[in-house]
Write a protein that holds these residues in place. Structure first.
Motif, short mmCIF file in Angstrom:
data_model
loop_
_atom_site.label_atom_id
_atom_site.label_comp_id
_atom_site.label_asym_id
_atom_site.label_seq_id
_atom_site.Cartn_x
_atom_site.Cartn_y
_atom_site.Cartn_z
N THR A 1 0.80 -1.21 0.00
CA THR A 1 0.00 0.00 0.00
C THR A 1 0.84 1.27 0.00
OG1 THR A 1 -1.64 1.23 1.32
CG2 THR A 1 -0.13 -0.18 2.53
N GLY A 2 0.23 2.33 -0.45
CA GLY A 2 0.84 3.64 -0.34
C GLY A 2 0.74 4.20 1.07
N ARG A 3 -0.12 3.62 1.89
CA ARG A 3 -0.28 4.09 3.27
C ARG A 3 0.99 3.86 4.08
NH1 ARG A 3 -6.16 2.81 5.95
NH2 ARG A 3 -7.50 3.19 4.15
N SER A 4 1.32 4.82 4.93
CA SER A 4 2.39 4.61 5.89
C SER A 4 1.83 3.89 7.12
CB SER A 4 3.01 5.95 6.28
OG SER A 4 3.78 6.45 5.20
N ARG A 5 2.71 3.46 7.99
CA ARG A 5 2.33 2.55 9.09
C ARG A 5 1.14 3.06 9.92
NH1 ARG A 5 1.09 -1.16 11.72
NH2 ARG A 5 2.32 -2.93 12.41
N PRO A 6 1.09 4.34 10.33
CA PRO A 6 -0.03 4.78 11.17
C PRO A 6 -1.39 4.73 10.47
CG PRO A 6 1.81 6.30 11.35
CD PRO A 6 2.11 5.39 10.20
N GLU A 7 -1.39 4.76 9.13
CA GLU A 7 -2.65 4.71 8.39
C GLU A 7 -3.21 3.30 8.26
OE1 GLU A 7 -2.76 7.63 4.84
OE2 GLU A 7 -0.64 7.09 5.10
N ILE A 8 -2.39 2.32 8.58
CA ILE A 8 -2.86 0.93 8.52
C ILE A 8 -3.47 0.62 9.88
CG2 ILE A 8 -2.27 -1.46 8.00
CD1 ILE A 8 0.20 -0.39 6.53
N ILE A 9 -4.75 0.94 9.99
CA ILE A 9 -5.44 0.94 11.28
C ILE A 9 -5.75 -0.48 11.75
CG2 ILE A 9 -6.36 3.27 11.01
CD1 ILE A 9 -8.90 2.12 9.91
N SER A 10 -6.13 -0.58 13.01
CA SER A 10 -6.31 -1.90 13.65
C SER A 10 -7.35 -2.76 12.94
CB SER A 10 -6.69 -1.71 15.12
OG SER A 10 -7.88 -0.95 15.25
N GLY B 1 4.70 -0.84 2.91
CA GLY B 1 4.01 0.42 3.15
C GLY B 1 4.73 1.59 2.52
N ALA B 2 4.06 2.75 2.53
CA ALA B 2 4.62 3.99 1.97
C ALA B 2 5.04 3.79 0.52
CB ALA B 2 5.78 4.50 2.80
N GLY B 3 4.26 2.99 -0.22
CA GLY B 3 4.54 2.76 -1.63
C GLY B 3 5.85 2.02 -1.88
N GLY B 4 6.33 1.31 -0.86
CA GLY B 4 7.60 0.58 -0.96
C GLY B 4 8.67 1.16 -0.08
N GLY B 5 8.36 2.22 0.66
CA GLY B 5 9.34 2.89 1.50
C GLY B 5 9.75 2.09 2.72
N TYR B 6 8.87 1.23 3.19
CA TYR B 6 9.26 0.36 4.31
C TYR B 6 8.62 -1.01 4.13
CZ TYR B 6 4.79 0.53 6.82
OH TYR B 6 3.48 0.40 7.17
N ILE B 7 9.28 -2.01 4.66
CA ILE B 7 8.82 -3.39 4.51
C ILE B 7 8.93 -4.11 5.84
CG2 ILE B 7 9.18 -5.59 3.32
CD1 ILE B 7 10.55 -3.97 1.05
N GLU B 8 7.83 -4.75 6.22
CA GLU B 8 7.81 -5.60 7.41
C GLU B 8 7.59 -7.04 6.99
OE1 GLU B 8 5.00 -4.53 10.43
OE2 GLU B 8 5.47 -2.39 10.29
N VAL B 9 8.32 -7.94 7.60
CA VAL B 9 8.12 -9.38 7.40
C VAL B 9 7.88 -9.99 8.78
CG1 VAL B 9 9.15 -11.54 6.62
CG2 VAL B 9 9.61 -9.43 5.36
N ASN B 10 6.69 -10.55 8.96
CA ASN B 10 6.33 -11.15 10.25
C ASN B 10 6.61 -10.19 11.41
OD1 ASN B 10 5.47 -13.63 9.12
ND2 ASN B 10 7.59 -14.32 8.99
N ASN B 11 6.13 -8.94 11.26
CA ASN B 11 6.23 -7.89 12.29
C ASN B 11 7.65 -7.38 12.52
OD1 ASN B 11 3.40 -7.94 12.94
ND2 ASN B 11 3.77 -9.84 14.08
#
Length: 282
Positions: free
Chosen positions: A43-52, A64-74
């Motif tokens: 998604t283009g959303r940054s982490r805070p926009e990915i709501i609960s 997230g952030a259109g590829g700006g950050y990546i999480e794998v298994n938290n």
């Protein structure tokens, strides 16, 4: 079973226009994961926009952030941010021309003083004030207004900004903003349709969904042939090019539909569930 890695955009793909995830999509994602498939938000959303209400569905990772950050298994495995000096220059420019904006970081979502007013003006443009259509259009963004409010008193780390979204108008067109900043940054136009055609995003050069998806597939050591993606916007074109099989939503842009292998129905018409069933992911 041939395990698939599935990348899913959020706005206009996973969610309905009012930002909600249909129960059919939740069931489809959970069932696919139970069957051994891997599901990522992209998604283009940054982490805070990915709501609960989105996170509680359960995912194997997040782009997230259109590829700006990546999480794998938290676990955060990749993160690129904008230079602080440049962020401050962009802010000064927007203040000068009274352009509404919000800074997207993993610490929060930080809106300009006029941000909510400008958003409200854009999303209700042409609708009679007080009408049901006006109220409904505004209501769709109440969750976003509340998110901005929740960070308004938090200190901003200007060196930790993923990207900047702005809400402009014909009085100060997108192209003029792009001409000012496109040498240093990648410019995306109309990433939120309701914000109008002169709005967009300013992002780090070299950051996009194509490279992020490639990173994840390499990290997981899973071949491209086992990858799929769902999207609706032009910023999903690169995501589709990075996967074996791209599926556009019925409400997708014409440009995205041209590169898609399949079209599925809108989120509110159970688009993800219908497609997951066609591909025997459930």
């Amino acid at each position: 079973m041939n395990k698939k890695v599935i990348f899913i955009d959020v706005d206009g793909t996973l969610t309905t226009p009012d930002g909600k995830v249909p129960s059919s999509a939740k069931h489809a994602i959970r069932a696919a994961r139970e069957n051994g498939h891997i599901v990522y938000l992209c998604t283009g959303r940054s982490r805070p926009e990915i709501i609960s209400s989105i996170l509680e569905i359960g995912f194997d990772g997040i782009i997230g952030a259109g590829g700006g950050y990546i999480e794998v298994n938290n676990e955060l495995v990749h993160h690129q941010t904008m230079p602080e000096d440049s962020v401050r220059q962009i802010i000064a420019y927007f203040h000068r021309y009274q352009i509404g904006y919000y800074l997207e970081s993993n610490d929060g979502l930080f809106g300009s003083k006029n941000c909510k007013d400008v958003i409200r003006k854009r999303i209700t443009e042409g609708l009679p004030e007080g009408s049901e259509a006006f109220e409904n259009a505004d209501l769709e963004f109440h969750w976003f207004y509340q998110l901005l409010d929740s960070y308004q008193h938090k200190a901003i780390d200007y060196g930790n900004v993923n990207k900047i979204s702005f809400i402009s108008s014909k009085a100060h067109p997108f192209q003029e903003i792009s001409n000012t900043f496109d040498k240093e940054f990648t410019m995306y136009r109309t990433t939120v349709a309701q914000f109008g055609s002169e709005s967009g995003e300013i992002a780090v050069k070299g950051v996009d969904k194509y490279k992020a998806v490639e990173f994840v597939l390499d990290y997981l050591q899973i071949p491209k042939e086992q990858s799929m993606a769902y999207g609706d916007g032009n910023n999903d074109i690169k995501m589709f090019k990075a996967v074996h099989y791209g599926i556009a939503m019925e409400n997708a842009t014409e440009d995205l539909k041209k590169v898609a292998k399949e079209i599925t129905s809108k989120a509110e018409n159970d688009g993800l569930m219908r497609s997951f069933k066609r591909h025997q992911l459930l």
